[in-house]
Design an enzyme around this catalytic site. Sequence first.
Site, PDB file in Angstrom:
ATOM      1  N   ASP A   1     -12.302  -8.005   7.732  1.00 21.60           N
ATOM      2  CA  ASP A   1     -11.802  -8.466   6.259  1.00 21.60           C
ATOM      3  C   ASP A   1     -12.832  -9.074   5.079  1.00 21.60           C
ATOM      4  O   ASP A   1     -12.501 -10.085   5.541  1.00 21.60           O
ATOM      5  CB  ASP A   1     -10.533  -9.319   6.053  1.00 21.60           C
ATOM      6  CG  ASP A   1      -9.529  -8.817   5.492  1.00 21.60           C
ATOM      7  OD1 ASP A   1      -9.689  -8.347   3.841  1.00 21.60           O
ATOM      8  OD2 ASP A   1      -8.517  -9.686   5.092  1.00 21.60           O
TER       9      ASP A   1
ATOM     10  N   ARG B   1      -8.803  -5.562  17.117  1.00 23.21           N
ATOM     11  CA  ARG B   1      -8.855  -5.384  15.215  1.00 23.21           C
ATOM     12  C   ARG B   1     -10.050  -4.406  14.868  1.00 23.21           C
ATOM     13  O   ARG B   1      -9.533  -3.742  13.696  1.00 23.21           O
ATOM     14  CB  ARG B   1      -7.870  -6.115  14.780  1.00 23.21           C
ATOM     15  CG  ARG B   1      -8.847  -6.319  12.870  1.00 23.21           C
ATOM     16  CD  ARG B   1      -7.851  -7.576  12.590  1.00 23.21           C
ATOM     17  NE  ARG B   1      -7.895  -6.914  10.933  1.00 23.21           N
ATOM     18  CZ  ARG B   1      -7.263  -9.117  10.153  1.00 23.21           C
ATOM     19  NH1 ARG B   1      -7.179  -9.696  10.711  1.00 23.21           N
ATOM     20  NH2 ARG B   1      -8.370  -7.789   8.715  1.00 23.21           N
TER      21      ARG B   1
ATOM     22  N   GLU C   1     -12.199 -13.962  -2.040  1.00 20.96           N
ATOM     23  CA  GLU C   1     -11.846 -14.584  -1.128  1.00 20.96           C
ATOM     24  C   GLU C   1     -12.294 -15.647   0.301  1.00 20.96           C
ATOM     25  O   GLU C   1     -12.119 -16.418   0.247  1.00 20.96           O
ATOM     26  CB  GLU C   1     -11.125 -13.549  -0.077  1.00 20.96           C
ATOM     27  CG  GLU C   1      -9.854 -14.281   0.710  1.00 20.96           C
ATOM     28  CD  GLU C   1      -9.112 -13.045   1.050  1.00 20.96           C
ATOM     29  OE1 GLU C   1      -8.975 -11.632   0.817  1.00 20.96           O
ATOM     30  OE2 GLU C   1      -8.510 -13.575   1.934  1.00 20.96           O
TER      31      GLU C   1
ATOM     32  N   GLU D   1       0.333  -5.591   7.425  1.00 21.20           N
ATOM     33  CA  GLU D   1       0.807  -6.555   7.435  1.00 21.20           C
ATOM     34  C   GLU D   1       2.233  -6.586   6.849  1.00 21.20           C
ATOM     35  O   GLU D   1       2.618  -7.578   5.458  1.00 21.20           O
ATOM     36  CB  GLU D   1      -0.441  -7.813   6.692  1.00 21.20           C
ATOM     37  CG  GLU D   1      -1.978  -7.672   6.674  1.00 21.20           C
ATOM     38  CD  GLU D   1      -3.087  -8.754   6.091  1.00 21.20           C
ATOM     39  OE1 GLU D   1      -1.928  -8.554   4.529  1.00 21.20           O
ATOM     40  OE2 GLU D   1      -3.595  -8.758   6.355  1.00 21.20           O
TER      41      GLU D   1
HETATM   42  C1  GCU Z   1      -6.521  -9.837   3.464  1.00 21.67           C
HETATM   43  C2  GCU Z   1      -5.755 -11.172   2.524  1.00 21.67           C
HETATM   44  C3  GCU Z   1      -4.781 -10.180   2.234  1.00 21.67           C
HETATM   45  C4  GCU Z   1      -4.890  -8.552   1.542  1.00 21.67           C
HETATM   46  C5  GCU Z   1      -5.288  -8.113   2.129  1.00 21.67           C
HETATM   47  C6  GCU Z   1      -4.917  -6.286   2.005  1.00 21.67           C
HETATM   48  O1  GCU Z   1      -5.383  -9.598   4.758  1.00 21.67           O
HETATM   49  O2  GCU Z   1      -5.619 -11.909   3.087  1.00 21.67           O
HETATM   50  O3  GCU Z   1      -4.367 -11.371   0.894  1.00 21.67           O
HETATM   51  O4  GCU Z   1      -2.863  -7.997   0.939  1.00 21.67           O
HETATM   52  O5  GCU Z   1      -6.434  -8.317   3.120  1.00 21.67           O
HETATM   53  O6  GCU Z   1      -6.277  -5.633   2.374  1.00 21.67           O
HETATM   54  O7  GCU Z   1      -4.180  -6.313   1.951  1.00 21.67           O
END
Ligand code: GCU
Length: 683
Positions: free
Chosen positions: A369, A340, A397, A290
């Site tokens: 996730d 994914r 979440e 990310e």
């Molecule tokens: C999810 C989450 C993010 C977090 C990511 C992670 O995508 O929405 O906020 O940073 O997981 O585990 O790194």
Amino acid sequence: DVKEAYNCWLQYRKVDNDKLFQLYFKSVAAVSNSLIIQSVIQELELAFHSMYGKGPDISQQIHEQTTLILATYQDIKLADYGLNGDIFQEINDEGYVIKSSKNGDKEAILLIGKTDKGVLYATHHLLRLIQTGETLKELNILESPRNKIRMINQWDNMNGSIERGYAGKSIFYENNKITSNMERIKDYARLLSSVGVNAISINNVNVWKVETNLITNVLLPDVAKIADILRAYGIKTFLSINFASPIEIGDLTTADPLDNDVKQWWKQKVEEIYRYIPDFGGFVVKADSEHRPGPFSYNRNHADGANLLGEALQPFNGIVIWRCFVYNCMQDWRDRSTDRARAAYDHFKPLDGHFLDNVILQIKNGPMDFQVREPVSPLFGALESTNQVLEFQITQEYLGQQRDLCYLVPMWKEVLEFDTYSKGAGSTVKTIVDGSLFSSKISGIASVSNIGNDVNWTGHTLAQANLFGYGRLIWNPDLAAEEISREWIQLTFGNDETVIEQINHMLLDSWGIYENYTTPLGIGWMVNPNHHYGPNVDGYEYSRWGTYHFADRDGIGVDRTMETGTGYTGQYFSPNKEMFNSLDTCPDELLLFFHHVPYTHTLKSGETVIQHYYNSHFKGVEQVEELIARWILLEDKIDSYRFHNVLERLKMQLKNAKEWRDQVNTYFYRKSGIPDEKNRKIY
Ligand code: GCU
């Protein structure tokens, strides 16, 4: 009064039994001494004052009045108390024995740890027995935690916000500084250690600009203050680091893991950290994930990246916890060849055996996730020569954000019990993460915390059960979800049978209820983008995140089979591979994760997919109404603050559940044109 809400499961409610106090607790000998034993004594004083209105006499020597003895096994003559030293060979460094014995002609209870940490955990065990009204006669308990690493990950940022936090702001930071409220951190340490947590990373895995400085001499003195508090409760401090630190806070122009200057930089950095925190745990790293920097920028792989840090930490016995949440988050939704779910396995399986032995890979429980239901990540079992830690998410979440009730222990248990078949039948996830299956040097479980500075820590008071349950379950994965919930209710709300029964029902039903009104059959997502609360069926359908349901007028689901799909099922060992791959044997609850089927496909339950969707969504809302009815029964039995906190949340949940029901049902009715057999209201 908010005291009850704040104290969570450490209520130390009044015990009307002075005899018990006189018999066992009037005179305590803490034979061993250490920082941790000092915490134990403090906790005992606090607990006894609260339960019996008075504290014990505490001495270091055992004398003829002594009835409660605290010691490590080397500090006491075991034979004098009918104990054989051999049993301490059966338990690890954090284990303990609780034994009823005699001191002269007096009855006595012994809390004997293999080390002082064992004494701490034994003390909490005893306090739990007292609070749940168990007998203290003829105790003979041997306990040893199954997992070595029992960790919490805080996703806290230094501006005080918490990524995916639903219970207020950070207790660690405010205004880009480390908090001055060390009392709250101490209380958190008390809560965590009471259920056996022994490690914590104190900043978000996304390490932004300010947090990158946590490993500089500007902030390390303050980090050391936090570590000082946690150490007294047997908890090691870790930091999440930015892989590009050599550029951002050093004066290098590269963070290439094979560059000698970069290696040197990290070595010096680690030396510096250990000058401030001699027992520092190590680093948690989110790299090439990310948009966070990582070895890919230099055409290096994740073993190169992780080993760079592992080498620097090795002289100090520090470890690197390297996350496997690596996937393409810039996917084109038109691209049907990328899946994914495959990503973690595709990236890390080829690197098995290439990591230093102080490197541990942290793997999320599922391949996507933290959805309401996912299959277990196929990486479990596939890495035979690599240390690994399983990652759960306590913070809700995607599971109602602590407005909706969702007790997670049953879900975690399913993950731990899942048989990967990697070394034949019985190769369960729990035997992988406890290190036994592959004789791993170091392994365990980590989880994203659900706490913030709300007065009750977790926003929803009943979400405290998840933090408690997490600790208890990873200490002993063989505990049943219901044993854990009962114990939590008794500690938190007392021993009234109605209270226990009603809340127990609520907790144990809650995951299924949440699944019913959101995304049953394993498809997941359909949430509002970014914040992830509430329904939005196509919210992620045309996005770059690789999270699609592929619903059209005829059907729904992701084809992940080997023949016509993405081939993801091929990442499992037989017979899981075949079981998931075949429509006939794939379990209903994961059907749409693995298969694209017509709405008219008949499930094993006999319902069609579309009718199941309608039924479960109507049912989910009714079940939330039942939750409310159960809770209302307890009005006179629970203090007003906690009663109203939960009631208010349940009402929000009902609103959310109705929104999910109506949006999902309407969406699929409009797509498919197939009416509800029972003719209920669809818009
Ligand atoms: C999810 C989450 C993010 C977090 C990511 C992670 O995508 O929405 O906020 O940073 O997981 O585990 O790194």
